[in-house]
Scaffold this motif. Structure first.
Motif, short mmCIF file in Angstrom:
data_model
loop_
_atom_site.label_atom_id
_atom_site.label_comp_id
_atom_site.label_asym_id
_atom_site.label_seq_id
_atom_site.Cartn_x
_atom_site.Cartn_y
_atom_site.Cartn_z
N VAL A 137 0.90 -1.44 -0.01
CA VAL A 137 -0.03 -0.03 -0.17
C VAL A 137 0.91 1.18 0.26
N VAL A 138 0.68 2.11 -0.96
CA VAL A 138 1.60 3.07 -1.31
C VAL A 138 0.66 4.57 -1.00
N SER A 157 3.50 3.87 7.53
CA SER A 157 4.12 3.00 8.47
C SER A 157 2.96 2.61 9.76
N GLY A 158 3.58 1.67 10.52
CA GLY A 158 2.49 1.23 11.59
C GLY A 158 1.29 0.19 10.87
N CYS A 159 1.53 -0.07 9.44
CA CYS A 159 0.57 -0.72 9.08
C CYS A 159 0.48 -2.24 9.73
N LYS A 160 -0.80 -2.92 9.86
CA LYS A 160 -0.88 -4.24 10.29
C LYS A 160 -1.69 -4.98 9.24
N GLY A 161 -1.45 -6.38 9.38
CA GLY A 161 -2.23 -7.48 8.30
C GLY A 161 -3.07 -8.18 9.30
N LYS A 162 -4.15 -8.65 9.00
CA LYS A 162 -5.29 -9.56 9.43
C LYS A 162 -5.56 -10.45 8.38
N VAL A 215 6.05 -4.53 7.72
CA VAL A 215 7.26 -3.63 7.29
C VAL A 215 6.92 -2.87 5.96
N ASP A 216 7.00 -1.64 5.97
CA ASP A 216 6.88 -1.09 4.74
C ASP A 216 5.43 -1.24 3.88
#
Length: 545
Positions: free
Chosen positions: A453-454, A464-469, A477-478
């Motif tokens: 995601v850009v 920054s601070g992205c999370k996956g579920k 990271v990135d």
């Protein structure tokens, strides 16, 4: 001694009468003032209700239709008793610190009941309200076409730079959800696929796919077209043997409907005209309907907008085709005469709607579906593109075509890295969470395939601070996940916290668009249908002041 005392008593009685008279005037003045103040208070309540209603109604047209938002606000203020310029009422809408915030000021000059006796014949009562709209996140791009345009020519907008290589996709009821269309394929063969219970797809959307055509400024003669709108079974990579696509040696331009048959009718996915319609059962040929609606009605329910039904703009149903194309694409063949629509629509732009004259700013919807057309037993994926433009020179730059809250894409170009415009996240979104939901992103992946995601191009850098579920959980990271076949038939969410420092160019049609970078990897041969949706957490329409 007694007479002087009686005289003083009489004098005091006269004094009390005078003072009482003066006090009575004062008391009457305060009473009159209280009546007028109460009137001001009641009028202020009416004005506040009108301002609240006007702001909430008008803000839903932002950010694309600012003047439409102003007109809607004034219309709602009028229905609540305050018509601009009537009975000394003034209704003034304006933007309020962001492209999705609308402020409405309501001024009402009231005649005082008793204030005139004190030189105050009228009083102006002013109230205001500010509303913010965080509606369904527009998916797609600021471009005037959705999906590839292999012959863009003069209709292509300058806003179309950096659009990804993909086609729009519409599935069918009996098709397997794991084939990638999470919203139109209603059948599940795998219990491991997300949203599947007892063979049924819980994510199925009976209204089909919805796209929006947003006219930001007035244009001349709005035209809406679809590329390759009919299902024609050529296979994911345009190499299906039963299609019998004509070879160059057997083609003569004079005997076809196009001037470049060798290029346009070429086999293989290296052809820019290869949409890749895929049948899932022998002989499948689902029908597809395109319905143009709007531009009026509840902004949250585009499928309920009024259907346009004129000679130049009405619903169109295209029959499917799953037979020999070598004759159907020739003008003088008996097979072509039996089904001329195929030659007229296969790998060509087809007009769905023309609205003549000056078309004012507003949003139209395009509803695309295969269900309910008498071919609900036909299993396949139809791939196509959409575009819209006007006849004046700059009209194409005033139009955006996007998915509405969800979209399904198909990619079949080998070894590609594409940056798709994903969704528009306005500058006042700081502090919210942007959620990207991706379904079945594993097809065609090889070692090194990634999805990222850009931020908008004018913002630069990375989130920054992205999370996956889902399959991948926790910190990313990135804002990047590695893609493999483990995502087949599964949803993956990427949550992006919008930082307090977030800013983008709301005033630019190409500003504030978050992108998705999909790297299929070197040597990849994708035939990938994926479903996407995106949301911003928070109340969609709310008063903020």
């Amino acid at each position: 001694m007694s007479r002087p005392l009686r005289r003083r008593q009489r004098d005091e009685r006269g004094y009390v009468a005078v003072v009482s008279g003066l006090l009575l005037i004062v008391l009457l003045g305060f009473s009159a003032f209280a009546v007028d103040v109460g009137h001001w208070y009641l009028e202020g309540q009416r004005a506040q209700r009108a301002a609240d209603a006007a702001a909430l109604a008008g803000v839903t047209k932002l950010p694309d239709d600012r003047f439409g938002a102003y007109a809607e606000a004034q219309r709602y203020a009028a229905t609540n008793g305050f018509t601009n310029g009537v009975n000394r009422a003034v209704v003034s809408p304006s933007l309020a610190g962001g492209s999705t915030r609308l402020r409405v000021d309501v001024d009402s000059t009231v005649t005082n009941f008793f204030g005139g006796f004190l030189g105050l014949g009228a009083t102006k009562v002013s109230r205001h309200a500010t509303a913010e709209f965080a509606g369904p996140v527009p998916l797609g791009s600021p471009c005037n076409h959705f999906g590839d345009d292999p012959e863009v020519g003069s209709t292509g907008s300058s806003n179309c730079d950096n659009t990804g290589a993909f086609w729009a996709n519409v599935g069918s009821i009996p098709a397997n959800k794991q084939s990638g269309d999470a919203f139109q394929n209603d059948y599940c063969t795998s219990s491991t696929s997300d949203g599947c219970t007892n063979g049924d797809n819980a994510d199925y959307e009976p209204n089909g796919h919805v796209f929006t055509v947003t006219v930001r400024q007035s244009v001349k003669n709005l035209t809406i077209e679809a590329f390759d709108p009919a299902f024609v079974a050529v296979g994911d990579l345009c190499d299906l043997s039963t299609a019998k696509l004509p070879q160059a040696a057997a083609l003569a331009a004079a005997d076809t409907y196009v001037s470049n048959p060798a290029q346009r009718y070429a086999k293989g996915n290296t052809s820019p005209w290869c949409t890749g319609d895929q049948p899932f059962t022998t002989g499948a040929k689902p029908k597809t309907e395109f319905v143009i609606k709007g531009p009026a009605g509840n902004p949250w329910e585009p499928t309920a907008w009024p259907t346009l039904n004129t000679a130049s703009c009405k619903p169109r149903t295209f029959g499917g085709y799953n037979e020999d194309l070598s004759l159907a694409l020739k003008k003088n063949s008996a097979q072509n005469l039996a089904n001329p629509e195929i030659a007229e629509t296969f790998r060509r732009w087809v007009t769905l709607c023309t609205i003549p004259g000056t078309v004012q700013p507003g949003t139209y919807s395009i509803q695309v579906h295969t269900n309910g057309l008498g071919s609900d037993t036909q299993s396949g994926h139809n791939r196509f593109s959409l575009r819209a433009y006007g006849t004046s020179g700059g009209d194409k730059d005033k139009i955006a075509v996007a998915g509405y809250s969800q979209m399904v894409l198909y990619a079949n170009i080998p070894s590609t890295t594409s940056k798709f415009f994903l969704a528009r996240v306005p500058s006042n979104s700081s502090g919210q969470f942007f959620n990207v939901n991706l379904f079945d992103i594993g097809d065609g992946a090889v070692a090194g395939s990634t999805v990222k995601v850009v931020p908008p191009s004018e913002t630069g850098g990375s989130f920054s601070g992205c999370k996956g579920k889902g399959i991948t959980n926790g910190n990313l990271v990135d804002c990047t996940i590695a893609v493999s076949s483990i995502y087949n038939g599964r949803w993956q969410t990427i949550t992006v916290p919008i930082p307090s420092t977030y800013s983008c160019t709301d005033s630019s049609p190409s500003g504030c668009w978050v992108r998705l970078e999909f790297n299929y990897g070197a040597g990849s041969q994708p035939a990938d249908t994926t479903s996407w949706s995106a949301t911003l957490d928070g109340d969609p329409i709310r008063l903020v002041e």
